[in-house]
Write a protein that holds these residues in place. Sequence first.
Motif: not given
Lengths: 623, 160
Positions: A144, A422-423, A514, A151, A414, A510, A147, A418, A477
């Motif tokens: 985190d 989004a997680a 998710g 990612f 996670d 994003y 990122t 990602r 997220e």
Amino acid sequence: MLFPLESTLKADAKTVAGSGEYDVVIVGSGISGAIIAKQAAEAGKRVLMLEAGTGANITLAGYDDLLTTFYSAVSKDNQSPFPVNANAAMPRSPKLRKLQAGETDSSTYIVQSGPYVSDTTYTRIFGGTTMHWEAKTPRMLRSDFKTRSIFGQGLDWPLSFEEIEDDYRLAEREIGVSANVEDQQYLGQTFPGDYVFPMRGLPLSYLDQQVNKGIEGTSVELCGKTYPLKVRPYPQGRNSIPNPAYDGGKGYRPIGAVDTHQVEEGGRCQGNTNCVPLCPVQARYHSGKTLAKAFAKNAKAGERLVELLAQAVASKVDIDPDNGKVRSLEVKVYKDPASAAHETITVKGKVFVFAAGAIETARLMLASGLRSTSGLVGRNLMDHAYLLNWALMPQICGTMRGTSSTGGIVDLRDGPFRERQAAFAIDIHNDGWGWATGAPTSDLLELVDDRNLHGADLRRGMVDRVSRQLLLAFMLEVMPDESNRITVDPQYTDALGNMRPILSFTVPEYTMKGAAYGRRFARTVFARLGAQDHTHYDPSDFGYVAYEGQGYAIRGGNHLAGTHIMGTTRTNSVVDKNQRSWDHENLYLVGGGSMPTIGTANVTLTLAAMCFRSSRDILKYLH
Amino acid sequence: MSNRFEAFLGLSVELTAFSRFDLLGTGLAERYLATLDKVVGVEITDTLLAAFVALPPAEGEARIKAVRTTILGNELLGDVARALIKLWYSGTWFELPLAWMERFGSRPADTTFVVSPDAYVEGLLWKAIGAHPAGAKAPGFGSWAFPPKIPALPELDSKA
């Protein structure tokens, strides 16, 4: 825990204004300000804390008044215990409505400029939002903090997990976190060999256990990776059973209710199922517990090291044009919450700490014309987006019992997915559909008014309808985006003439990707449980967002962040990694606003950890 | 106890399926009768109580049918009786429907309100589901880990 009686004497505005320079002036009595006040007082520094609210809840009697207000409120929303105070107004979600395209709604305290209408809240009373928080305290994951590098999404922190780990432990001690290390070692989380949390984990609810029975041993596939499903306990800032192995065998002494008189309450959670909006016994942490320790330093030192000035709203920052330092703070002090009559005082200090929450801190800076060199004050506003999914379990699960939430499904916090979406972390709400539908009152109304049940049929109907409720809240997220922001405008002011925050927000794609996956994920879980899906999202809902042909009602998580992000230079951020303003060397902007990303961790533990770091930097600066 | 209060208690047992013991135990019965008097007036309250007293001494399905036809399905009394059920279950008086007000006249005291802080705490819905009101009557540390104890329906004596 005792508040020294003299600490509750209201500091007098005139005395404060005339008492020369404080070492540290702190705006806001939430957890950030409380930690810094305590650390500064322990080092012998003179601290002034300004609180916009009345401060009445510093005593147990005042705290209990909040509970009575909650009992008496028709709408039991998350701000219902806190009386209306136009001089220190706060957002209240039941007042929101959907916006037409291009419309602005200024009828609520936060001016909603859209297109998304956020029901995010924070609490402007003594103790800040820790008076209403639920007290989940997960750490952020290693990934985190970077990122962008891993990612290609969001921003990297100027800090690594390793640099903040010690402070996480200090924050866990201060809050009094209940968790078992073995439950928190998923997704590569590690703890040093002998570490245990201050208190043992809260047991999973019967509802959690029923869900776990239905999904344990199953898994889902996402982007070529397999994720096992299991209900895991959350770490919580609520008092449980102290772990005798804590601190190398010294153990941990929980802090219960605080008052000016001796009080035996809140040493352990009793299962009031009411963490939000108010724990009736103070078994849930609030920053008054930290402030009680700070005030205790007064007595020891024989002088007042920490003063609290309540009903004091910081309104303008005065900067020395020669060196960029904060020279003083203009503060409006009101006499009565029912009247806008106030006097304006000037407060001087060596160091200023703005700890008023991500929205109010940004509001104060912007109202003072301080956008910073980077122009990022107010920008990159974040709050977790919540997608609620609700169903009826096939069996009686005893819903509506417990502490508000004990467990959840967190294995998708996670993963390589990602890079594109989004997680999320899912929590199971022990109060059933309450958040989504207003259960159980809404169920009562339906059963009596529409289903025409009375007598024994009604009693059986309530059990059938409520005791099987399951709500999966997906905490998604949200990455920083400069166009998601807080601004101010002189045409929108509050009772004291302070400019109100204007919120402009679009839920990032994003996150919506998710959310769309989350909805499918929930349906899969419900299918495995044999649960009846009752989820529906109303297009007239204020938080309704359409994405790829489907609509979703997105809720705010009250995990506000990002309005004064930390970074590596004065051009890419507002504060440095100690939360010190790049532009004003004696100003610290602390709290969620400094966080460049929030991952899938409720923000309080992380921002508390950062405030221990800032405290050290402030003391270094003062020496 | 007056006959009027007795009738109110009997009606409340009939509508809620909680025993006289449970209802008196809330400490709110007198206050709820006073709430009815205050909100819809003594006259309508008396009509409601009279309709209950006049119910045939039937049992089981026949009794339920009689309550439906003469009270819950009565154009004047139905909405008031439903408001009374909701009051006992939640501690909140819910404003009567617009259609009722249009037909029988609006009453100044007929707004949605919590009768008192303890009325919320004594709401029967929590007891019905073997839980406790959110924020009160906490069942104790760790109790949530065990199955709920949902109370059995009592043998009711409303007709006695």
